[in-house]
Design an enzyme around this catalytic site. Structure first.
Site, PDB file in Angstrom:
ATOM      1  N   MET A   1       0.830  -1.203   0.000  1.00  0.00           N
ATOM      2  CA  MET A   1       0.000   0.000   0.000  1.00  0.00           C
ATOM      3  C   MET A   1       0.861   1.248   0.000  1.00  0.00           C
ATOM      4  O   MET A   1       1.971   1.232   0.450  1.00  0.00           O
ATOM      5  CB  MET A   1      -0.893   0.023   1.249  1.00  0.00           C
ATOM      6  CG  MET A   1      -1.990  -1.009   1.222  1.00  0.00           C
ATOM      7  SD  MET A   1      -3.028  -0.837   2.648  1.00  0.00           S
ATOM      8  CE  MET A   1      -3.731   0.760   2.354  1.00  0.00           C
ATOM      9  N   HIS A 290      -3.558  -3.577  -9.410  1.00  0.00           N
ATOM     10  CA  HIS A 290      -3.615  -2.110  -9.545  1.00  0.00           C
ATOM     11  C   HIS A 290      -3.859  -1.711 -11.001  1.00  0.00           C
ATOM     12  O   HIS A 290      -3.253  -0.764 -11.513  1.00  0.00           O
ATOM     13  CB  HIS A 290      -2.311  -1.481  -9.042  1.00  0.00           C
ATOM     14  CG  HIS A 290      -2.137  -1.543  -7.555  1.00  0.00           C
ATOM     15  ND1 HIS A 290      -2.718  -0.641  -6.701  1.00  0.00           N
ATOM     16  CD2 HIS A 290      -1.461  -2.426  -6.777  1.00  0.00           C
ATOM     17  CE1 HIS A 290      -2.399  -0.947  -5.453  1.00  0.00           C
ATOM     18  NE2 HIS A 290      -1.646  -2.037  -5.463  1.00  0.00           N
ATOM     19  N   ASP A 353       2.920  -5.398  -6.702  1.00  0.00           N
ATOM     20  CA  ASP A 353       2.475  -5.468  -5.309  1.00  0.00           C
ATOM     21  C   ASP A 353       0.967  -5.675  -5.233  1.00  0.00           C
ATOM     22  O   ASP A 353       0.234  -5.382  -6.170  1.00  0.00           O
ATOM     23  CB  ASP A 353       2.861  -4.188  -4.563  1.00  0.00           C
ATOM     24  CG  ASP A 353       2.171  -2.964  -5.130  1.00  0.00           C
ATOM     25  OD1 ASP A 353       2.078  -2.864  -6.365  1.00  0.00           O
ATOM     26  OD2 ASP A 353       1.719  -2.109  -4.348  1.00  0.00           O
ATOM     27  N   GLU A 354       0.525  -6.160  -4.103  1.00  0.00           N
ATOM     28  CA  GLU A 354      -0.901  -6.240  -3.758  1.00  0.00           C
ATOM     29  C   GLU A 354      -1.744  -6.867  -4.866  1.00  0.00           C
ATOM     30  O   GLU A 354      -2.867  -6.428  -5.130  1.00  0.00           O
ATOM     31  CB  GLU A 354      -1.424  -4.852  -3.378  1.00  0.00           C
ATOM     32  CG  GLU A 354      -0.736  -4.319  -2.133  1.00  0.00           C
ATOM     33  CD  GLU A 354      -1.071  -2.872  -1.813  1.00  0.00           C
ATOM     34  OE1 GLU A 354      -1.064  -2.527  -0.625  1.00  0.00           O
ATOM     35  OE2 GLU A 354      -1.324  -2.095  -2.750  1.00  0.00           O
ATOM     36  N   ALA A 355      -1.201  -7.908  -5.494  1.00  0.00           N
ATOM     37  CA  ALA A 355      -1.936  -8.623  -6.543  1.00  0.00           C
ATOM     38  C   ALA A 355      -2.797  -9.702  -5.892  1.00  0.00           C
ATOM     39  O   ALA A 355      -2.682 -10.894  -6.202  1.00  0.00           O
ATOM     40  CB  ALA A 355      -0.964  -9.208  -7.557  1.00  0.00           C
TER      41      ALA A 355
END
Length: 548
Positions: A1, A290, A353-355
């Site tokens: 994040m 994202h 990131d954050e997948a």
């Protein structure tokens, strides 16, 4: 994040000066009284009302040897540059244009070498100064800046600016005197990668806003501008082969504003301006997560073939490119090809990131192919540290944004990748995320990583921060500014400054120069400079801000 923000415009090239003062408040690892500056490698020079002690700058120099009479700029002072060197002349012109408004001095840029002036000198044999180092020698008969490269010369000019009174950053004529303390500074950076990131996706930032930020961070010897160009809320770079990415995917932002995007000409303008300040641009196309702005623009990128609506919130982890469709990799290849062609720098950031909506198997397969596309077009991969959960390509860099409370297993995975040859850029969110609130009362920013006051942001060592990571595996540091709550210059100023200065010092200064007390006092001296530049910085109660 991550979080976002914006800051007010600079006043010409001169914005660089105030930032330097802010950083200068805390250079060395030893304590220093507000009126004096610590001098790593030597004792501080005597302070006088008109002369800033040698080494009272940010970042702290590697070596300071004060001594001798100061040099005072007068109506006869010239800026001397090597004849035949276009870069030296450009930097000399930049210096003269920066100093003229406040000093009222003509400061002609010339090729003569008579003593009594400010001389900028490039020396190919100055190998000890490396790719970015410089030497500043000051005495009653003049100031000489020596470097092996134009980048080093430019960094030396920023130190010279900071050695002058803060009023030199003002747009109107000031009384002076304009003196530079006597002695010698010899300075080289600790890390080759010293970055600042702007998230232009959550809230779109104009070309002028980005250029202003470049001028400010360059004052503190930051050498990399990371642009987060795509995310769920907006796609910000024109791609000819997929035109709806910008035209439709860039048409909104957090909160539902009009958004925007950079044409290729505008992106080139940003790249050129950054290069003039010796910053390398690193474009980021975040994937496979994202990616809602891209998915909304092209239905075929979705596994079900249905385009979702545009998104204007701030949640993360819900979007994913379809790893099982071949059209996805046509998309990746086209985007990487066009962005790489616009970018002269070495790197292309692919996020990663954050997948959370991508299975691990699909994530690994996708990142293999995305990394191959980056290599195909001549760039080196950077990814967020989740890349270490896949198969980092040879030479790839992983950008670590974890917290002190991040789980041991995740830290161990990153450390193992580092021992296997993946170098790290450190951006721990609870230290260097500039969108984190300072305190609960900060009107902007988020707090998922905790509150990050000025000391928290500065008081750590990149070389030993992650257990099990060899010091030589650390490529450098970067301070990201995410913009969920940031959209104006005033926002950028408040959230980035003064914490950006601490990040710059962590990246540049030797570990032996780090110390909160010394840095705090040097940082305090940057307050008047930032004020002179019109930067509305956070006046942390942890810092005894000076007046000048």
């Amino acid at each position: 994040m991550r979080q976002r923000r914006t800051l007010p415009r600079l006043r010409r090239l001169r914005l660089l000066g105030p930032l330097l003062l802010v950083v200068a408040a805390g250079v060395a690892g030893t304590g220093a009284a507000p009126g004096k500056a610590p001098a790593p490698g030597g004792a501080p020079g005597p302070a006088t009302p008109a002369t800033r002690p040698l080494g009272d700058v940010v970042p702290a120099p590697a070596s300071v040897r004060p001594g001798g009479a100061p040099y005072t700029l007068t109506a006869r002072t010239r800026v001397q540059v090597d004849t035949g060197s276009r870069e030296a002349r450009r930097i000399g012109t930049y210096l003269a244009e920066t100093l003229r408004p406040a000093t009222g001095l003509p400061l002609p840029v010339t090729g003569d070498t008579r003593p009594g002036h400010i001389r900028l000198r490039l020396g190919a044999r100055e190998t000890a100064l490396g790719d970015e180092g410089y030497r500043l020698e000051s005495g009653s008969r003049g100031v000489t800046l020596t470097a092996r490269t134009p980048a080093g010369l430019f960094h030396g000019v920023q130190t010279l600016r900071q050695q002058l009174p803060a009023a030199v950053e003002k747009d109107t004529r000031q009384p002076g005197p304009w003196t530079v303390a006597g002695g010698t500074i010899t300075d080289v950076p600790r890390y080759a990668y010293r970055g600042a990131m702007l998230d232009v996706s959550r809230h779109f930032l104009t070309v002028e806003q980005v250029k202003r930020y470049v001028d400010l961070v360059a004052l503190y010897k930051v050498n990399t501008l990371h642009l987060h160009l795509s995310d769920d809320q907006g796609w910000r770079i024109a791609v000819d082969s997929w035109p709806r990415l910008a035209a439709y995917g860039g048409s909104t932002q957090v909160g539902g504003g009009p958004g925007g995007y950079y044409t290729k000409a505008q992106y080139r303008e940003i790249v050129a301006h950054a290069a003039s300040r010796h910053l390398e641009v690193v474009p980021e196309i975040d994937m496979p997560g994202h990616t809602n702005a891209a998915l909304a623009s092209y239905a075929e990128l979705n596994c079900d073939g249905v385009a979702p609506p545009l998104y204007t919130g701030i949640e993360v982890g819900f979007s994913s490119l379809c790893a099982g469709k071949e059209v996805t990799y046509d998309f990746v290849d086209d985007v990487v090809r066009e962005v790489a062609a616009l970018t002269p720098g070495r790197y292309l950031h692919i996020g990663g990131d954050e997948a959370h909506s991508t299975s691990h198997e699909d994530y690994v397969a996708f990142m293999d192919r995305a990394q191959a596309a980056v290599a195909k077009y001549g760039k080196t991969v950077i990814g967020w540290h989740q890349l270490t959960g896949a198969r980092p390509a040879k030479g790839a860099l992983a950008q670590y944004w974890g917290l002190d409370r991040t789980g041991d297993a995740e830290k161990a995975r990153v450390a193992q990748a580092a021992r296997n040859g993946t170098r790290l850029i450190l951006s721990p969110a609870d230290r260097l995320y500039l969108d984190m609130k300072y305190t609960k009362d900060t009107p902007l920013g988020l707090s998922w990583a905790g509150y990050v006051e000025v000391r928290q942001s500065y008081d750590w060592d990149p070389g030993s921060h992650l257990p099990g990571v060899p010091p030589e595996a650390v490529a450098g540091v970067e301070a990201p500014l995410w913009t969920e709550t940031v959209s104006t210059d005033a926002h950028i100023d408040l959230m980035a400054f003064p914490r950006l200065l601490g990040a710059a010092e962590l990246g540049w200064s030797p570990a032996a120069a780090h110390g909160w007390e010394g840095y705090r006092d040097r940082l305090a001296g940057q307050g008047p400079r930032l004020e002179a530049l019109g930067v509305g910085f956070h006046r942390s109660p942890q810092v005894p801000w000076r007046t000048e």
